[in-house]
Design a protein around this motif. Structure first.
Motif, short mmCIF file in Angstrom:
data_model
loop_
_atom_site.label_atom_id
_atom_site.label_comp_id
_atom_site.label_asym_id
_atom_site.label_seq_id
_atom_site.Cartn_x
_atom_site.Cartn_y
_atom_site.Cartn_z
N GLU A 1 0.83 -1.21 0.00
CA GLU A 1 0.00 0.00 0.00
C GLU A 1 0.86 1.26 0.00
OE1 GLU A 1 -3.90 -1.82 2.34
OE2 GLU A 1 -2.26 -0.91 3.46
N ILE A 2 1.95 1.22 0.75
CA ILE A 2 2.88 2.37 0.74
C ILE A 2 3.49 2.53 -0.65
CG2 ILE A 2 5.05 3.27 1.67
CD1 ILE A 2 4.41 1.82 4.28
N GLY A 3 3.85 1.42 -1.27
CA GLY A 3 4.41 1.48 -2.62
C GLY A 3 3.44 2.10 -3.61
N LEU A 4 2.16 1.76 -3.52
CA LEU A 4 1.16 2.35 -4.41
C LEU A 4 1.05 3.85 -4.19
CD1 LEU A 4 -1.65 -0.36 -4.23
CD2 LEU A 4 -0.30 0.26 -6.24
N LEU A 5 1.07 4.28 -2.92
CA LEU A 5 1.00 5.72 -2.63
C LEU A 5 2.20 6.46 -3.23
CD1 LEU A 5 -0.11 5.63 1.14
CD2 LEU A 5 -1.45 6.51 -0.78
N LEU A 6 3.38 5.89 -3.06
CA LEU A 6 4.59 6.54 -3.57
C LEU A 6 4.61 6.55 -5.09
CD1 LEU A 6 7.33 5.20 -1.11
CD2 LEU A 6 5.89 7.24 -0.92
N LYS A 7 4.14 5.46 -5.70
CA LYS A 7 4.08 5.41 -7.17
C LYS A 7 3.12 6.47 -7.70
CE LYS A 7 4.24 3.77 -11.43
NZ LYS A 7 3.17 4.57 -12.04
N ASP A 8 1.96 6.63 -7.06
CA ASP A 8 0.96 7.60 -7.51
C ASP A 8 1.48 9.03 -7.43
OD1 ASP A 8 -0.79 5.58 -8.04
OD2 ASP A 8 -1.95 5.80 -6.19
N GLN A 9 2.39 9.30 -6.49
CA GLN A 9 2.92 10.65 -6.33
C GLN A 9 4.28 10.83 -7.00
OE1 GLN A 9 1.23 11.35 -1.86
NE2 GLN A 9 2.05 13.13 -2.91
N GLY A 10 4.69 9.84 -7.78
CA GLY A 10 5.92 9.96 -8.54
C GLY A 10 7.19 9.84 -7.73
N VAL A 11 7.07 9.31 -6.51
CA VAL A 11 8.27 9.17 -5.67
C VAL A 11 9.11 7.98 -6.14
CG1 VAL A 11 9.12 8.74 -3.33
CG2 VAL A 11 7.14 10.24 -3.70
N VAL A 12 8.45 6.86 -6.44
CA VAL A 12 9.16 5.69 -6.97
C VAL A 12 8.63 5.37 -8.35
CG1 VAL A 12 9.64 4.74 -4.69
CG2 VAL A 12 7.55 4.06 -5.88
N ALA A 13 9.42 4.64 -9.13
CA ALA A 13 9.04 4.33 -10.51
C ALA A 13 7.97 3.26 -10.57
CB ALA A 13 10.27 3.92 -11.31
N THR A 14 8.11 2.22 -9.76
CA THR A 14 7.17 1.11 -9.79
C THR A 14 6.94 0.59 -8.38
OG1 THR A 14 8.91 -0.56 -10.09
CG2 THR A 14 7.93 0.39 -12.09
N THR A 15 5.77 -0.01 -8.17
CA THR A 15 5.50 -0.62 -6.87
C THR A 15 6.39 -1.84 -6.66
OG1 THR A 15 3.70 -1.90 -7.89
CG2 THR A 15 3.11 0.17 -6.82
N GLU A 16 6.75 -2.51 -7.76
CA GLU A 16 7.62 -3.68 -7.65
C GLU A 16 8.98 -3.31 -7.10
OE1 GLU A 16 5.92 -2.85 -10.32
OE2 GLU A 16 4.43 -4.45 -10.51
N ALA A 17 9.53 -2.18 -7.59
CA ALA A 17 10.83 -1.74 -7.11
C ALA A 17 10.77 -1.40 -5.62
CB ALA A 17 11.30 -0.52 -7.91
N PHE A 18 9.68 -0.75 -5.21
CA PHE A 18 9.56 -0.40 -3.79
C PHE A 18 9.37 -1.66 -2.94
CE2 PHE A 18 7.21 0.65 0.04
CZ PHE A 18 7.97 1.67 0.57
N SER A 19 8.55 -2.60 -3.40
CA SER A 19 8.31 -3.83 -2.64
C SER A 19 9.62 -4.59 -2.44
CB SER A 19 7.31 -4.71 -3.37
OG SER A 19 6.03 -4.10 -3.41
N HIS A 20 10.46 -4.63 -3.49
CA HIS A 20 11.76 -5.31 -3.38
C HIS A 20 12.64 -4.60 -2.36
CE1 HIS A 20 15.24 -7.66 -4.61
NE2 HIS A 20 15.93 -6.53 -4.68
N ALA A 21 12.69 -3.25 -2.41
CA ALA A 21 13.52 -2.50 -1.46
C ALA A 21 12.96 -2.62 -0.04
CB ALA A 21 13.58 -1.03 -1.89
N TYR A 22 11.65 -2.65 0.09
CA TYR A 22 11.00 -2.78 1.40
C TYR A 22 11.36 -4.13 2.02
CZ TYR A 22 7.12 -2.69 4.79
OH TYR A 22 6.36 -2.71 5.95
N SER A 23 11.30 -5.20 1.22
CA SER A 23 11.62 -6.54 1.72
C SER A 23 13.10 -6.67 2.07
CB SER A 23 11.23 -7.59 0.68
OG SER A 23 9.84 -7.54 0.40
N ALA A 24 13.93 -5.93 1.37
CA ALA A 24 15.38 -6.03 1.59
C ALA A 24 15.83 -5.26 2.83
CB ALA A 24 16.13 -5.52 0.37
#
Length: 270
Positions: free
Chosen positions: A58-81
């Motif tokens: 959900e955080i990844g979707l929020l950041l993607k919608d506001q142009g903070v991250v490029a994709t939710t997948e990239a954020f999910s990977h960084a979040y898990s790491a």
């Protein structure tokens, strides 16, 4: 035979041309659509609100919608790491657009990026101490904080929750001790609404032990008096609906000869 082969070649050429011309018409036209992650460090500053209980996706979707991250997948990977990512707190954050996903996770973990105002109400605070703490942290007057705490409509109430005769503050015991946050443009009423809602939401056993209605000193006094009606109101401004002065001493005489003295308005320790 030659003409047949030529015809096939012409049709094949037309098909290739059509593919190259028509395909762009159905693409998003967004140059970032196929970007898996931004290189960073970022461009424009944006305010992002992370709601209570938001998951990593959900955080990844929020950041993607506001142009903070490029994709939710990239954020999910960084979040898990990042093993600390699960400790990201709700609130308002100052972030940059086009951040690398791992940098966005790190920024959400950095308290320096918090844009909201955080107010901590310690357990055991009286209502007047709570009003003073809110006033100090939000930069408003004590009387404004008191008025916000008694804005019953903003709290979702039809009137004061405690209507017993002689009550000094009908909101005593209804603001749960915890740490709360409001956005930069938030109001004191928003803060008190969070405190009141938290009191209602907490299990009764916690509410009674901490600062719920059962913990209210007036409720204890009523029980000890066996339900007998107390007489006498506070002196000066310490009356129902009017904020007591800081440092004012209030004397309350109850039936049965019980003498109760309450000092209200002492400046809250910071």
């Amino acid at each position: 035979m030659f003409s047949f082969v030529a015809m096939i070649a012409i049709f094949a050429g037309l098909a290739v041309v059509a593919f190259l011309v028509v395909r762009p018409l159905f693409s998003s036209g967004d140059p970032q659509a196929n970007v898996s992650d931004f290189p960073g460090p970022g461009t424009n500053e944006v305010l992002v609100v992370i709601p209570e209980g938001a998951t990593g996706n959900e955080i990844g979707l929020l950041l993607k919608d506001q142009g903070v991250v490029a994709t939710t997948e990239a954020f999910s990977h960084a979040y898990s790491a990042n093993s600390a990512a699960t400790s990201i707190q709700p609130g308002t954050y100052r972030l940059m657009q086009q951040m690398a996903a791992k940098d966005a996770v790190a920024a959400l973990l950095d308290p320096d990026n918090r844009a909201d105002v955080r107010v901590t109400i310690p357990e055991g605070y009286r209502s007047d101490q709570i009003y003073q703490r809110v006033a100090d942290d939000l930069g408003i007057s004590y009387d404004d904080a008191y008025a916000a705490a008694h804005d019953y409509a903003a709290l979702g109430l039809d009137g004061p929750p405690n209507t017993n005769e002689g009550v000094i503050d009908p909101m005593e015991g209804w603001f749960y001790p915890s740490t709360y946050s409001v956005p930069p443009d938030g109001k004191a009423t928003d803060l008190f609404k969070q405190m009141y809602d938290r009191t209602i939401a907490e299990p009764r056993r916690h509410r009674g032990r901490a600062r719920g209605p059962a913990a209210c000193p007036h409720a204890r006094l009523d029980r000890h008096q066996g339900g007998r009606q107390r007489r006498g109101l506070g002196q000066g401004r310490a009356r129902h609906g009017e904020p007591p002065r800081r440092g004012q001493r209030v004397r309350r005489q109850a039936s049965g000869g019980l003498d109760v003295r309450v000092r209200v308005g002492t400046a809250a320790p910071r």
